[in-house]
Write an enzyme that holds these catalytic residues in place. Sequence first.
Site, PDB file in Angstrom:
ATOM      1  N   ALA A   1       0.812  -1.214   0.000  1.00 18.64           N
ATOM      2  CA  ALA A   1       0.000   0.000   0.000  1.00 18.64           C
ATOM      3  C   ALA A   1       0.851   1.271   0.000  1.00 18.64           C
ATOM      4  O   ALA A   1       0.429   2.304  -0.512  1.00 18.64           O
ATOM      5  CB  ALA A   1      -0.962   0.003   1.190  1.00 18.64           C
ATOM      6  N   THR A   2       2.046   1.211   0.556  1.00 20.76           N
ATOM      7  CA  THR A   2       2.927   2.389   0.497  1.00 20.76           C
ATOM      8  C   THR A   2       3.191   2.749  -0.961  1.00 20.76           C
ATOM      9  O   THR A   2       3.044   3.909  -1.372  1.00 20.76           O
ATOM     10  CB  THR A   2       4.256   2.117   1.234  1.00 20.76           C
TER      11      THR A   2
ATOM     12  N   ASN B   1      -5.540   3.336  10.493  1.00 25.84           N
ATOM     13  CA  ASN B   1      -4.747   2.218  11.005  1.00 25.84           C
ATOM     14  C   ASN B   1      -4.495   2.283  12.511  1.00 25.84           C
ATOM     15  O   ASN B   1      -4.144   1.285  13.114  1.00 25.84           O
ATOM     16  CB  ASN B   1      -3.405   2.146  10.267  1.00 25.84           C
TER      17      ASN B   1
ATOM     18  N   GLN C   1      -6.454  -0.867   5.482  1.00 26.96           N
ATOM     19  CA  GLN C   1      -7.042  -1.452   6.694  1.00 26.96           C
ATOM     20  C   GLN C   1      -8.477  -1.914   6.471  1.00 26.96           C
ATOM     21  O   GLN C   1      -8.951  -2.820   7.154  1.00 26.96           O
ATOM     22  CB  GLN C   1      -7.021  -0.435   7.839  1.00 26.96           C
TER      23      GLN C   1
ATOM     24  N   ALA D   1      -1.609  -6.893   0.800  1.00 36.07           N
ATOM     25  CA  ALA D   1      -1.948  -8.278   1.149  1.00 36.07           C
ATOM     26  C   ALA D   1      -1.712  -8.590   2.628  1.00 36.07           C
ATOM     27  O   ALA D   1      -2.461  -9.348   3.233  1.00 36.07           O
ATOM     28  CB  ALA D   1      -1.133  -9.246   0.281  1.00 36.07           C
ATOM     29  N   HIS D   2      -0.671  -7.980   3.212  1.00 38.17           N
ATOM     30  CA  HIS D   2      -0.269  -8.459   4.548  1.00 38.17           C
ATOM     31  C   HIS D   2      -1.173  -7.975   5.677  1.00 38.17           C
ATOM     32  O   HIS D   2      -0.997  -8.360   6.825  1.00 38.17           O
ATOM     33  CB  HIS D   2       1.203  -8.119   4.840  1.00 38.17           C
TER      34      HIS D   2
ATOM     35  N   THR E   1       9.426  -7.377 -12.770  1.00 35.09           N
ATOM     36  CA  THR E   1       8.938  -8.754 -12.819  1.00 35.09           C
ATOM     37  C   THR E   1       7.935  -8.991 -11.695  1.00 35.09           C
ATOM     38  O   THR E   1       8.199  -8.642 -10.546  1.00 35.09           O
ATOM     39  CB  THR E   1      10.124  -9.732 -12.691  1.00 35.09           C
TER      40      THR E   1
ATOM     41  N   CYS F   1       3.742   4.652  17.744  1.00 30.50           N
ATOM     42  CA  CYS F   1       2.708   4.041  16.920  1.00 30.50           C
ATOM     43  C   CYS F   1       3.272   3.393  15.682  1.00 30.50           C
ATOM     44  O   CYS F   1       2.866   2.329  15.273  1.00 30.50           O
ATOM     45  CB  CYS F   1       1.661   5.069  16.548  1.00 30.50           C
TER      46      CYS F   1
END
Length: 394
Positions: A74-75, A154, A182, A203-204, A243, A329
């Site tokens: 997402a970054t 978040n 989130q 994904a994480h 790739t 945080c």
Amino acid sequence: MTSDPIYLDYHATTPVDPRVLDAMLPYFTERFGNAASRSHPFGWAAKEAVEEARAQVAALIGAAGRDIVFTSGATESNNLAIKGVVDAYRPKGDHVITCVTEHHSVLDTCRHLEQRGTRVTYLPVQADGRLRLDELEAAIIPGTILISIMAANNEIGVLQPVEAIGAVAKERGILFHTDAAQAAGKIDIDVTAVQADLVSLTAHKLYGPKGVGALYVRRRAPQVALTEQVNGGGHERGLRSGTLNVPGIVGFGRAAALCRDDMPAEGARLAALRDRLLAALRHELDDIQVNGSLEHRLPQNLNVSFGGIEGESLLMALNEVAVSSGAACTSASREPSHVLKAIGRDADLGAASIRFGLGRWTTADEVEFAAGYVARLVRQLREISPLREASSSR
Ligand SMILES: *Cc1c(COP(=O)(O)O)cnc(C)c1O
């Protein structure tokens, strides 16, 4: 031997679901092909798996596979969305609207663009963590090209009114980007209902692997123009060269599909556990405050400030539950939370706060234990804290 603490930091990251790992494993070994290899079955198999995952990720947000660009997380998606729009729409305008409680990957991107001449408005939030629509509308000027507002925060789990924001953006002919890192997989996010033009995913945070994410890019009504930020072989329609991380993408797809199936039941289960956690803390402790709206909130988030203790000592003493604190945080920085500051918490209360993030493997027993453990710690710290006098006279 000491056992691992109880994991209640699911907003930071989530474990890979074993079913996700199973789906990924063949793509490290026998199906190792490069998805860009057009001339043999190794490449074809990888390409086919990527396209299936693309459809699965798209389905999570009500989109079509062709609208999804895979990234490293997402970054990167936030960087591509914001910088990509600013670069592509420079002739039309140079003003971006965002919010003070956004993730650092949005705020730091905006700061960076400001140094290159882009104008950015950072909307404040109310005490409940949500922005005001009238302030959003008032911030729009003739050169406004993009509104970037997260779906769910978040730290405090607060949901922004993304459907209303999307409607404002559409009416004024401005693009709308939402960071849904989130929110996706936890609550229903539908690109049609939200009228979002760009959506960041990772994904994480939804039981997939680290290092893979996606950006939804609207292709019609309107077709979003985006300038690529990574140049190379022209992968991903030229929007993100490099790739493809085939095993990661396969895992992302499987994780998205599992979340889509589980979402209603899992949301209700975690909201009930979250409410139980809060009830237990309130039962055992006075002088505690919930940070942000409880009503407009992710089901699995609780963020609480404890009066009369020091944040640093709380963080030091928390050994048996793995949580995040307002004192630190983001693990990469030691800055106090910009989100808690934005909703009006002073430095002491901001630091003396805990973010609980519940998830797929959180049990009622764990929640009971965590509540009792934290309450005991807070009581002990209050007895020795120099802030105690200040708190009891508050
Ligand atoms: C985790 C997170 C990100 C960053 O995602 P990565 O995939 O770790 O780069 C961005 N925005 C929000 C709201 C997040 O929670």
